[in-house]
Design a protein around this motif. Structure first.
Motif, PDB file in Angstrom:
ATOM      1  N   TYR A 110       0.841  -1.203   0.000  1.00  0.00           N
ATOM      2  CA  TYR A 110       0.000   0.000   0.000  1.00  0.00           C
ATOM      3  C   TYR A 110       0.877   1.254   0.000  1.00  0.00           C
ATOM      4  CZ  TYR A 110      -2.689   3.794   2.098  1.00  0.00           C
ATOM      5  OH  TYR A 110      -3.246   5.008   2.367  1.00  0.00           O
ATOM      6  N   VAL A 217       6.690   4.127  14.394  1.00  0.00           N
ATOM      7  CA  VAL A 217       6.920   5.092  15.457  1.00  0.00           C
ATOM      8  C   VAL A 217       8.383   5.510  15.528  1.00  0.00           C
ATOM      9  CG1 VAL A 217       6.851   5.409  17.942  1.00  0.00           C
ATOM     10  CG2 VAL A 217       4.908   4.410  16.764  1.00  0.00           C
ATOM     11  N   VAL A 238       0.497  10.977   4.762  1.00  0.00           N
ATOM     12  CA  VAL A 238      -0.507  10.177   4.070  1.00  0.00           C
ATOM     13  C   VAL A 238      -1.007   9.116   5.051  1.00  0.00           C
ATOM     14  CG1 VAL A 238      -0.961   8.602   2.159  1.00  0.00           C
ATOM     15  CG2 VAL A 238       0.635  10.510   1.858  1.00  0.00           C
ATOM     16  N   PRO A 239      -2.307   9.096   5.331  1.00  0.00           N
ATOM     17  CA  PRO A 239      -2.825   8.112   6.284  1.00  0.00           C
ATOM     18  C   PRO A 239      -2.870   6.731   5.669  1.00  0.00           C
ATOM     19  CG  PRO A 239      -4.651   9.273   5.285  1.00  0.00           C
ATOM     20  CD  PRO A 239      -3.386   9.906   4.730  1.00  0.00           C
ATOM     21  N   GLY A 240      -3.058   5.768   6.531  1.00  0.00           N
ATOM     22  CA  GLY A 240      -3.243   4.389   6.090  1.00  0.00           C
ATOM     23  C   GLY A 240      -4.156   3.713   7.077  1.00  0.00           C
ATOM     24  N   PRO A 241      -4.298   2.407   6.970  1.00  0.00           N
ATOM     25  CA  PRO A 241      -5.147   1.706   7.933  1.00  0.00           C
ATOM     26  C   PRO A 241      -4.599   1.896   9.343  1.00  0.00           C
ATOM     27  CG  PRO A 241      -4.532   0.271   6.096  1.00  0.00           C
ATOM     28  CD  PRO A 241      -3.706   1.505   5.971  1.00  0.00           C
ATOM     29  N   VAL A 242      -5.477   2.103  10.324  1.00  0.00           N
ATOM     30  CA  VAL A 242      -4.992   2.283  11.693  1.00  0.00           C
ATOM     31  C   VAL A 242      -4.458   0.971  12.249  1.00  0.00           C
ATOM     32  CG1 VAL A 242      -6.521   4.200  12.166  1.00  0.00           C
ATOM     33  CG2 VAL A 242      -7.289   1.888  12.720  1.00  0.00           C
ATOM     34  N   THR A 243      -4.728  -0.095  11.550  1.00  0.00           N
ATOM     35  CA  THR A 243      -4.244  -1.410  11.953  1.00  0.00           C
ATOM     36  C   THR A 243      -2.839  -1.687  11.427  1.00  0.00           C
ATOM     37  OG1 THR A 243      -5.482  -2.161  10.024  1.00  0.00           O
ATOM     38  CG2 THR A 243      -6.499  -2.513  12.163  1.00  0.00           C
ATOM     39  N   GLU A 248       1.653   4.155  11.746  1.00  0.00           N
ATOM     40  CA  GLU A 248       1.444   4.688  13.097  1.00  0.00           C
ATOM     41  C   GLU A 248       2.130   6.043  13.310  1.00  0.00           C
ATOM     42  OE1 GLU A 248       1.788   2.703  17.344  1.00  0.00           O
ATOM     43  OE2 GLU A 248       1.823   1.181  15.782  1.00  0.00           O
ATOM     44  N   HIS A 251       0.215   8.783  11.496  1.00  0.00           N
ATOM     45  CA  HIS A 251      -1.028   9.136  12.178  1.00  0.00           C
ATOM     46  C   HIS A 251      -0.755  10.016  13.390  1.00  0.00           C
ATOM     47  CE1 HIS A 251      -3.093   5.398  10.266  1.00  0.00           C
ATOM     48  NE2 HIS A 251      -3.141   6.449   9.485  1.00  0.00           N
ATOM     49  N   GLU A 252       0.339   9.713  14.084  1.00  0.00           N
ATOM     50  CA  GLU A 252       0.658  10.518  15.263  1.00  0.00           C
ATOM     51  C   GLU A 252       1.024  11.951  14.846  1.00  0.00           C
ATOM     52  OE1 GLU A 252      -0.046   9.890  18.191  1.00  0.00           O
ATOM     53  OE2 GLU A 252       0.933  11.617  19.106  1.00  0.00           O
TER      54      GLU A 252
END
Lengths: 356, 356
Positions: A110, A217, A238-243, A248, A251-252
């Motif tokens: 992805y 992280v 760029v976001p991705g699945p939080v899983t 990570e 997102h942070e």
């Protein structure tokens, strides 16, 4: 040392050290190294290999790097580089809206897909891509830009004559041919951890903004992100699945407000471009048949039950309209395919996937 | 009508309309409906079916709804509801930190998984989940909360005695048993598009914040999001792959700054909870062996080449340390597994996956 160069000039400092005088306590540290360095030989060799050395004041020097001298440094290699070794046809001062696209080496399919799309999109808009030369996101961003016949620049943590990782030798040769390969380290220098950290500030400094695509992280890409923030330039994620652990760190950055969420090249260019240069329309659903209805038609339609059919009288009560009026509007809505007439009354047509 | 209720009181307005007097031009619109309504009968029936009717001033009335009267309305059904029909054991004024979890009906497996995790996480922390009763995200959020033995509330766009979608009849019965099913519409009312839109403001109004999990560009969940923003309450969005259309609306909310990115229940509770109530630690990588090294050890390690081995002298020059000192530090680093000694010199150990 960069401080001394700024203060007394590179040539004076070099002469002082070379003459064995202790340039304000630097000698012990530098003397050992200096003895082994033969600048004239290095430059000659570099020229033979089509590598050039540029310094502040040269026409090609990218002025955007000078902001590093004004930023609060992240660590001791915080200043603008004293110069850059460049291999490649592209001249650094001619880069249009350079955008750093960085991220994890251990990227997902992805992530590399998104990075390649971003690289291509940025390049297609005429902007330059800047990245490292690692596996994963770096590689994908370059390949995307190359696929779009765009300009892309790799900044290395070793000499520009070396390939790290070795598997990227052909990619780096290709980049040198179509873009540029850049390093502040002299040809022959090996990559070390510290040099990767120092390299990241050059990526951030060369670019008008940085996009992070997948960064766990503890990822070097977050170091590039910090440099971008220190330079007060747009930081994007760029976001991705939080899983997905590789997303990570991104997102942070977005959650904390350090980075702006972007999903495509248009978003990026809107943020890094000149004011009003690359304005992006917010994504909109296509105009539907429903949008073309007048207010009374919409009012009736909104009062038609989703499932259990109702009479025109009942619909009229909900809509606040007389049954006669409602009946004629319903006939019209049925012709347009919005409602179905059943033996027991009217209800929304199956295909109407309205807001519920 | 809500305005008149506020002005002259519900009882006075009802009596006036019932007596056939034109209450400031409302009669034509309302008269037809009023004739069919028998409030006493409705209330009796409701009580028999364990449905209660609560209005402002009742102990159970959730005061958070009153903010709707102070918000700029999105459309003509913008005010606080005149009352709520409630089916279920949970009393609305006793909900702890209610959080709306909303999103697409046409959700992906990723989206429903995330919504269920969020619902469970929010519930486990003692907070209540609020949502609609649609397929997809709504359903998953409720199921997550139920699985965690938490409190969850469904707000319907039809009477609380009805099941829409019909497939959710058992889910709604279960919710009524363990949480609450709520609607401003009288028992028996059918869902219409307008009622879904109006319902969304009740979801936002009942909740201290709203999380959107998957919402395509034209999704009802974005309407709930708008209400949340109008109420100046925390709006949150869970990101997903940028290649996924059901995440597009969420990404736009975050990109534009309307919503804060959240990835898990802890993030949500930190935003909706009282100040300092649910503080969440930013995700951190575990402490590595490298973190335990002293400054000199780290300095040497950072100067060790990644691939091509180097001599202690060369490493010392990069690190700015004498070869003797470097040699003893390298021995120590080798014992700790950070570097490898090869016949030609030292380099980083394979396992060291440092920032590069």
């Amino acid at each position: 040392m960069a401080g001394l160069v700024a203060e007394i000039g590179a040539v004076a400092l070099y002469d002082e050290l070379r003459a064995g005088r202790d340039a304000r306590g630097l000698l012990t540290d530098v003397a050992g190294r200096l003895a082994e360095i033969e600048p004239e030989r290095d430059l000659e060799r570099a020229v033979r290999r089509a590598i050039r050395w540029i310094v502040p004041g040269d026409e090609e020097w990218p002025a955007s790097l000078d902001d590093l001298d004004r930023a609060e440094p992240l660590h001791r290699m915080g200043r603008a580089p004293l110069g850059l070794w460049v291999r490649g046809a592209v001249r650094l001062h001619e880069l249009t809206t350079p955008v750093a696209v960085v991220g994890s080496r251990s990227a997902t399919t992805y992530g590399t897909g998104v990075a390649a799309d971003l690289g291509a999109g940025v390049a297609r808009a005429g902007a330059a891509v800047v990245s490292g030369a690692a596996f994963g996101i770096d590689e994908a961003a370059h390949r995307g830009a190359l696929a779009a016949s765009g300009t892309t620049v790799a900044v290395l943590a070793c000499g520009v004559d070396r390939a790290y990782p070795a598997a990227h030798k052909r990619l780096l040769d290709h980049l040198a041919e179509h873009g540029a390969v850049v390093s502040e380290l002299a040809p022959g220098c090996a990559p070390t951890r510290l040099r990767f950290l120092a390299r990241n500030r050059v990526i951030a400094g060369l670019s008008q903004g940085t996009v992070v695509v997948e960064a766990a992280v503890r990822s070097g890409a977050l170091n590039t992100a910090s440099w971008t923030s220190l330079l007060h330039r747009p930081l994007m994620g760029v976001p991705g699945p939080v899983t997905s652990a590789p997303s990570e760190g991104v997102h942070e950055l977005v959650r904390s407000g350090a980075a702006t969420l972007v999903t495509r090249a248009g978003d990026v260019l809107e943020l890094v471009g000149g004011m009003g240069e690359h304005l992006e329309e917010a994504p909109r659903a296509p105009v539907t048949a429903r949008d073309l209805l007048d207010r009374v038609q919409q009012r009736v339609l909104e009062a038609v039950p989703v499932r259990r059919p109702a009479s025109p009288e009942s619909i009229g009560r909900t809509a606040g309209l007389g049954a006669e009026r409602v009946r004629s509007v319903l006939d019209d809505l049925a012709r347009r395919g919005h409602v179905d007439r059943l033996p027991t009354g009217w209800r929304l047509a199956e295909a109407t996937d309205a807001v519920r």
